[in-house]
Design a protein around this motif. Structure first.
Motif, PDB file in Angstrom:
ATOM      1  N   ARG A  32       0.859  -1.253  -0.060  1.00 21.70           N
ATOM      2  CA  ARG A  32      -0.019  -0.048   0.063  1.00 21.70           C
ATOM      3  C   ARG A  32       0.918   1.226  -0.130  1.00 21.70           C
ATOM      4  O   ARG A  32       1.809   1.409   0.567  1.00 21.70           O
ATOM      5  N   LYS A  33       0.723   2.012  -1.009  1.00 18.27           N
ATOM      6  CA  LYS A  33       1.544   3.438  -0.929  1.00 18.27           C
ATOM      7  C   LYS A  33       0.389   4.546  -0.465  1.00 18.27           C
ATOM      8  O   LYS A  33      -0.618   4.670  -0.996  1.00 18.27           O
ATOM      9  N   ILE A  34       1.032   5.329   0.427  1.00 21.73           N
ATOM     10  CA  ILE A  34       0.327   6.516   1.216  1.00 21.73           C
ATOM     11  C   ILE A  34       1.210   7.450   0.885  1.00 21.73           C
ATOM     12  O   ILE A  34       2.213   7.537   1.766  1.00 21.73           O
ATOM     13  N   GLY A  35       0.983   8.511  -0.036  1.00 24.74           N
ATOM     14  CA  GLY A  35       2.222   9.533  -0.348  1.00 24.74           C
ATOM     15  C   GLY A  35       3.444   8.929  -0.616  1.00 24.74           C
ATOM     16  O   GLY A  35       3.544   7.989  -1.331  1.00 24.74           O
ATOM     17  N   ARG A  36       4.312   9.327   0.534  1.00 26.08           N
ATOM     18  CA  ARG A  36       5.728   8.836   0.121  1.00 26.08           C
ATOM     19  C   ARG A  36       5.904   7.364   1.046  1.00 26.08           C
ATOM     20  O   ARG A  36       7.024   6.799   1.005  1.00 26.08           O
ATOM     21  N   SER A  37       4.831   7.281   1.700  1.00 26.61           N
ATOM     22  CA  SER A  37       5.121   5.952   2.663  1.00 26.61           C
ATOM     23  C   SER A  37       4.605   4.786   1.957  1.00 26.61           C
ATOM     24  O   SER A  37       3.838   4.704   1.147  1.00 26.61           O
ATOM     25  N   ARG A  38       5.121   3.803   2.449  1.00 32.26           N
ATOM     26  CA  ARG A  38       4.801   2.296   1.885  1.00 32.26           C
ATOM     27  C   ARG A  38       4.364   1.258   3.217  1.00 32.26           C
ATOM     28  O   ARG A  38       5.312   1.132   3.912  1.00 32.26           O
ATOM     29  N   LEU A  39       3.246   0.756   2.960  1.00 32.61           N
ATOM     30  CA  LEU A  39       2.810  -0.224   4.015  1.00 32.61           C
ATOM     31  C   LEU A  39       2.875  -1.668   3.284  1.00 32.61           C
ATOM     32  O   LEU A  39       2.734  -1.596   2.076  1.00 32.61           O
ATOM     33  N   SER A  40       3.449  -2.635   4.001  1.00 32.21           N
ATOM     34  CA  SER A  40       3.204  -3.832   3.377  1.00 32.21           C
ATOM     35  C   SER A  40       3.073  -4.856   4.052  1.00 32.21           C
ATOM     36  O   SER A  40       3.535  -4.922   5.389  1.00 32.21           O
ATOM     37  N   GLY A  41       2.421  -6.257   3.936  1.00 32.80           N
ATOM     38  CA  GLY A  41       2.140  -7.158   4.780  1.00 32.80           C
ATOM     39  C   GLY A  41       2.434  -8.510   3.863  1.00 32.80           C
ATOM     40  O   GLY A  41       2.327  -8.595   2.693  1.00 32.80           O
ATOM     41  N   ARG A  42       2.712  -9.621   4.672  1.00 31.19           N
ATOM     42  CA  ARG A  42       2.721 -10.806   3.861  1.00 31.19           C
ATOM     43  C   ARG A  42       1.314 -11.607   4.191  1.00 31.19           C
ATOM     44  O   ARG A  42       0.850 -11.816   5.333  1.00 31.19           O
ATOM     45  N   ILE A  43       0.732 -11.936   3.139  1.00 29.39           N
ATOM     46  CA  ILE A  43      -0.644 -12.495   3.189  1.00 29.39           C
ATOM     47  C   ILE A  43      -0.596 -13.842   4.022  1.00 29.39           C
ATOM     48  O   ILE A  43       0.271 -14.678   3.368  1.00 29.39           O
ATOM     49  N   VAL A  44      -1.398 -14.144   5.305  1.00 28.38           N
ATOM     50  CA  VAL A  44      -1.012 -15.401   5.686  1.00 28.38           C
ATOM     51  C   VAL A  44      -2.589 -16.085   5.917  1.00 28.38           C
ATOM     52  O   VAL A  44      -2.653 -17.134   6.411  1.00 28.38           O
ATOM     53  N   GLU A  45      -3.760 -15.481   5.459  1.00 23.09           N
ATOM     54  CA  GLU A  45      -5.052 -16.113   5.520  1.00 23.09           C
ATOM     55  C   GLU A  45      -5.990 -15.462   4.539  1.00 23.09           C
ATOM     56  O   GLU A  45      -6.040 -14.314   4.546  1.00 23.09           O
ATOM     57  N   THR A  46      -6.692 -16.356   3.869  1.00 22.13           N
ATOM     58  CA  THR A  46      -7.714 -15.874   2.721  1.00 22.13           C
ATOM     59  C   THR A  46      -8.649 -16.804   2.788  1.00 22.13           C
ATOM     60  O   THR A  46      -8.608 -17.912   3.452  1.00 22.13           O
ATOM     61  N   GLU A  47      -9.908 -16.253   2.120  1.00 25.64           N
ATOM     62  CA  GLU A  47     -11.194 -17.239   1.883  1.00 25.64           C
ATOM     63  C   GLU A  47     -11.636 -17.074   0.553  1.00 25.64           C
ATOM     64  O   GLU A  47     -11.603 -15.952  -0.011  1.00 25.64           O
ATOM     65  N   ALA A  48     -12.062 -18.183   0.172  1.00 25.22           N
ATOM     66  CA  ALA A  48     -12.438 -18.112  -1.367  1.00 25.22           C
ATOM     67  C   ALA A  48     -14.023 -18.131  -1.451  1.00 25.22           C
ATOM     68  O   ALA A  48     -14.733 -18.655  -0.588  1.00 25.22           O
ATOM     69  N   TYR A  49     -14.626 -17.181  -2.298  1.00 25.15           N
ATOM     70  CA  TYR A  49     -16.122 -17.073  -2.287  1.00 25.15           C
ATOM     71  C   TYR A  49     -16.274 -17.114  -3.749  1.00 25.15           C
ATOM     72  O   TYR A  49     -16.461 -16.530  -4.613  1.00 25.15           O
ATOM     73  N   PRO A  50     -16.462 -18.658  -4.212  1.00 28.82           N
ATOM     74  CA  PRO A  50     -16.407 -18.845  -5.848  1.00 28.82           C
ATOM     75  C   PRO A  50     -17.620 -18.587  -6.429  1.00 28.82           C
ATOM     76  O   PRO A  50     -18.680 -18.216  -5.739  1.00 28.82           O
ATOM     77  N   PRO A  51     -17.781 -18.800  -7.880  1.00 30.66           N
ATOM     78  CA  PRO A  51     -18.916 -18.401  -8.515  1.00 30.66           C
ATOM     79  C   PRO A  51     -20.159 -19.393  -7.840  1.00 30.66           C
ATOM     80  O   PRO A  51     -20.042 -20.519  -7.555  1.00 30.66           O
TER      81      PRO A  51
END
Length: 208
Positions: free
Chosen positions: A37-56
């Motif tokens: 995520r870029k906010i102005g001159r700052s950058r935030l970041s993270g390592r994705i460790v959890e997701t959920e799928a919502y399929p068709p």
DNA sequence: TATGCGATATTCT
DNA sequence: GAATATCGCATAG
């Protein structure tokens, strides 16, 4: 040489071609990848460790009853952001999946904070590292995500994008999804087993 | 650690 | 009116 923290600028953006089209495959694929995520001159970041799928066709998915004003971005081609507001308090960040015109997506439920942790602490009003982005509402707050980011391309050079893994994930666990009341038995939640940054009310849901 | 509740925008019935 | 892909705080054990 001092040990250096992961730097978002050095993380390669994921190309759309690299993203699996299938929703569940994409959900699994995204575990271990980076969100920047870029906010102005700052950058935030993270390592994705959890997701959920919502399929068709999933009755718990927002696209189930067709396209609406809220859900229109969910029908974009894979790799776009679908952001919505719920419970009067929380934003949720999703990555769209499947072919253009098909409503499906992957909810990002938790990240391990990497860059910009001090800024995340300010946004979340806590300094406890494991509480910064454990849970989808917290994740969105930690990255300062709101509806202005709905529909943006996560594979382009913008204010929010997906990057390669800075560290490959360990074993990936699978479970039922959290917080839904329909299609409750489908095991479409994916997470890095044993990670302290994974959400869920019980240890079983964190793979411990 | 577990359970309960209020907050509160938006969509659904 | 009710439900919702949630969170934070309170209270009890």
């Amino acid at each position: 040489m001092p040990k250096t923290a992961p730097i978002a600028q050095d993380v390669l953006r994921l190309s759309r071609d690299s993203l699996p089209t299938d929703t569940a495959e994409l959900a699994r694929y995204l575990v271990g990848k980076t969100i920047v995520r870029k906010i102005g001159r700052s950058r935030l970041s993270g390592r994705i460790v959890e997701t959920e799928a919502y399929p068709p066709g999933d009755a718990s998915g927002h696209a189930y009853r067709g396209r609406t004003v809220r859900t229109k971005s969910l029908f974009l081609e894979r790799g776009f952001a679908y952001v919505y507001f719920i419970y009067g308090t929380s934003y949720m960040l999703n990555v769209t999946a499947e072919e253009p015109g098909v409503g499906a997506g992957v909810l990002l439920r938790a990240i391990e904070p990497l860059d910009g942790i001090n800024i995340m602490e300010g946004l979340r009003k806590t300094t406890k590292i494991t509480d910064l982005a454990r849970g989808p509402g917290r994740l969105a707050a930690a990255l300062k995500i709101d509806q202005r980011l709905d529909g943006i391309d996560l594979c382009a050079d913008g204010s929010l994008w997906l990057g390669a893994a800075v560290r490959e994930p360990g074993a990936i666990g699978k479970s039922v999804r959290i917080g839904i009341s329909r299609e409750v038995d489908r095991r479409l939640r994916f997470f890095e087993t044993g990670s302290q940054f994974v959400s869920g009310p019980s240890k079983a849901l964190r793979g411990i």
